[in-house]
Design an enzyme around this catalytic site. Structure first.
Site, PDB file in Angstrom:
ATOM      1  N   ASP A  89       0.650  -1.250  -0.019  1.00 29.23           N
ATOM      2  CA  ASP A  89       0.083   0.030  -0.008  1.00 29.23           C
ATOM      3  C   ASP A  89       0.978   1.245   0.104  1.00 29.23           C
ATOM      4  O   ASP A  89       0.648   1.991   0.791  1.00 29.23           O
ATOM      5  CB  ASP A  89      -1.007  -0.162   1.220  1.00 29.23           C
ATOM      6  CG  ASP A  89      -2.099  -0.762   0.930  1.00 29.23           C
ATOM      7  OD1 ASP A  89      -2.203  -1.678  -0.049  1.00 29.23           O
ATOM      8  OD2 ASP A  89      -3.299  -0.707   1.592  1.00 29.23           O
ATOM      9  N   ASN A 121      -3.289  -4.771  -1.364  1.00 32.03           N
ATOM     10  CA  ASN A 121      -4.281  -4.600  -2.048  1.00 32.03           C
ATOM     11  C   ASN A 121      -4.364  -3.471  -2.804  1.00 32.03           C
ATOM     12  O   ASN A 121      -5.022  -3.615  -3.918  1.00 32.03           O
ATOM     13  CB  ASN A 121      -5.333  -4.853  -1.178  1.00 32.03           C
ATOM     14  CG  ASN A 121      -5.704  -3.684  -0.068  1.00 32.03           C
ATOM     15  OD1 ASN A 121      -4.779  -3.247   0.757  1.00 32.03           O
ATOM     16  ND2 ASN A 121      -7.001  -3.248  -0.310  1.00 32.03           N
ATOM     17  N   HIS A 122      -3.803  -2.370  -2.533  1.00 31.81           N
ATOM     18  CA  HIS A 122      -3.737  -1.267  -3.474  1.00 31.81           C
ATOM     19  C   HIS A 122      -2.773  -1.342  -4.668  1.00 31.81           C
ATOM     20  O   HIS A 122      -2.872  -0.469  -5.681  1.00 31.81           O
ATOM     21  CB  HIS A 122      -3.509   0.077  -2.677  1.00 31.81           C
ATOM     22  CG  HIS A 122      -4.839   0.654  -1.765  1.00 31.81           C
ATOM     23  ND1 HIS A 122      -5.487   1.529  -2.546  1.00 31.81           N
ATOM     24  CD2 HIS A 122      -5.618   0.213  -0.863  1.00 31.81           C
ATOM     25  CE1 HIS A 122      -6.507   1.621  -1.683  1.00 31.81           C
ATOM     26  NE2 HIS A 122      -6.614   0.884  -0.483  1.00 31.81           N
ATOM     27  N   HIS A 245      -2.402  -2.963   6.510  1.00 31.05           N
ATOM     28  CA  HIS A 245      -3.855  -3.053   5.919  1.00 31.05           C
ATOM     29  C   HIS A 245      -4.616  -2.561   6.850  1.00 31.05           C
ATOM     30  O   HIS A 245      -5.881  -2.264   6.314  1.00 31.05           O
ATOM     31  CB  HIS A 245      -4.109  -4.508   5.519  1.00 31.05           C
ATOM     32  CG  HIS A 245      -5.267  -4.766   4.904  1.00 31.05           C
ATOM     33  ND1 HIS A 245      -5.609  -4.204   3.913  1.00 31.05           N
ATOM     34  CD2 HIS A 245      -6.099  -5.685   4.919  1.00 31.05           C
ATOM     35  CE1 HIS A 245      -6.795  -4.794   3.231  1.00 31.05           C
ATOM     36  NE2 HIS A 245      -7.141  -5.612   4.198  1.00 31.05           N
TER      37      HIS A 245
END
Length: 313
Positions: A89, A121-122, A245
């Site tokens: 991220d 996840n980004h 996260h």
């Protein structure tokens, strides 16, 4: 030109680029393209469970908060003096995703043994089109080319790391499809983050107070209880799972009776959450120390021009 002088030229160019990036000045599109080609060669050779030696400093989400990344390096030490492990991220939400991710990739190319950059996840095509990185690339470069170069590179980032065979590091959390580290070592990571399945879970899951597996409110990944963490750690001879996260107000947060720790390295997240940030220093003897820090002083921040959705990842 001899091989040595070519290497010297490349090193000189990289040093210049790192110095420019440290001033929060982006590279040209051509420089980004060449840098990412070199990075791809390095990352291709890394494992889905990348081994890392101590001492190492473990960091959580940065989210384009470049000045706070510079503060992190001031507090934790410069790379390569300090060995760093970042858990994903790097982009979206903050105003300086381009400079942030370019700097980390440049450090990876210059000092491949002294910095490990995992995927969050980004680091995905779909998410970056919604949460800011795509728009920022368009604004700073006039086209989506740089966004495409970086999102293609993200497919090569390792998914997890293992510090001294004892501390398992990853962006999100565990998966009901994964029992062992060998399960992770065996899958093909070079793809867009899927909507479901083990690779998705590693980047999206969260620890929870409730036992067992639960449906994640995020719409991807799972929640996992202390029983799951304990079993996974036991099966894989681990002492600790370190992950990022989730925004945690103190910058770090223990869960599951100190079997899991969340590390978040973006202070005053989104320039308004009021949280501290932290990094985790693991020393030669595998002892660990959290260092908390506040936002770097800022001058002349741009105003937010377009509200991105309030969806905290």
């Amino acid at each position: 030109m001899g091989a040595n002088s070519m290497i010297a030229d490349v090193t000189h160019d990289l040093n210049e680029q790192i110095s420019q990036l440290m001033q929060c000045k982006p590279l040209s599109e051509q420089q980004v393209k060449e840098l990412c080609e070199k990075a791809k060669e390095i990352l291709m050779d890394e494992s889905n469970v990348q081994p890392v030696k101590s001492p190492v400093t473990i960091c959580g989400d940065i989210h384009g908060q470049f000045h706070d990344l510079a503060e992190l390096f001031r507090i934790g030490g410069k790379c390569p003096d300090t060995n760093y492990l970042f858990m994903g991220d790097y982009v979206d939400r903050g105003y300086y995703s381009v400079e942030t991710v370019t700097l980390l990739v440049a450090l990876k190319v210059r000092y491949p043994q002294r910095i490990t950059i995992l995927r969050g996840n980004h680091e995905s095509r779909q998410i970056t089109q919604v949460y800011g990185f795509y728009d920022e690339c368009l604004r700073k470069y006039g086209s989506a080319n740089v966004w495409k170069i970086f999102t293609d590179l993200f497919d090569f980032f390792p998914l997890t790391a293992l510090v001294e065979s004892e501390i398992f590091c990853l962006h999100g959390g565990l998966s009901p499809s994964i029992e062992t580290l060998d399960n992770i070592r065996n899958f093909d990571r070079v793809q867009e983050v899927p909507h479901e399945g083990p690779m998705c879970d590693l980047l999206w899951s969260d620890p929870d107070d409730r036992c067992g597996w639960g449906i994640s409110p995020r719409g991807a990944g799972y929640t996992f209880g202390q029983d799951i963490s304990e079993q996974f750690n036991h099966t894989n001879s681990l002492k600790l799972i370190a992950r990022a996260h989730q925004l945690v107000m103190d910058g770090f947060n223990w869960a599951h009776e100190q079997k899991v720790v969340t590390i978040f390295s973006a202070p005053n997240y989104c320039y308004r959450c009021g949280n501290m940030a932290s990094i985790l220093e693991v020393d030669d003897c595998k002892g660990h120390t959290f260092i908390q820090f506040e936002p770097a002083p800022r001058r002349g921040e741009p105003d937010v021009t377009r509200r991105t959705p309030d969806y905290f990842l």
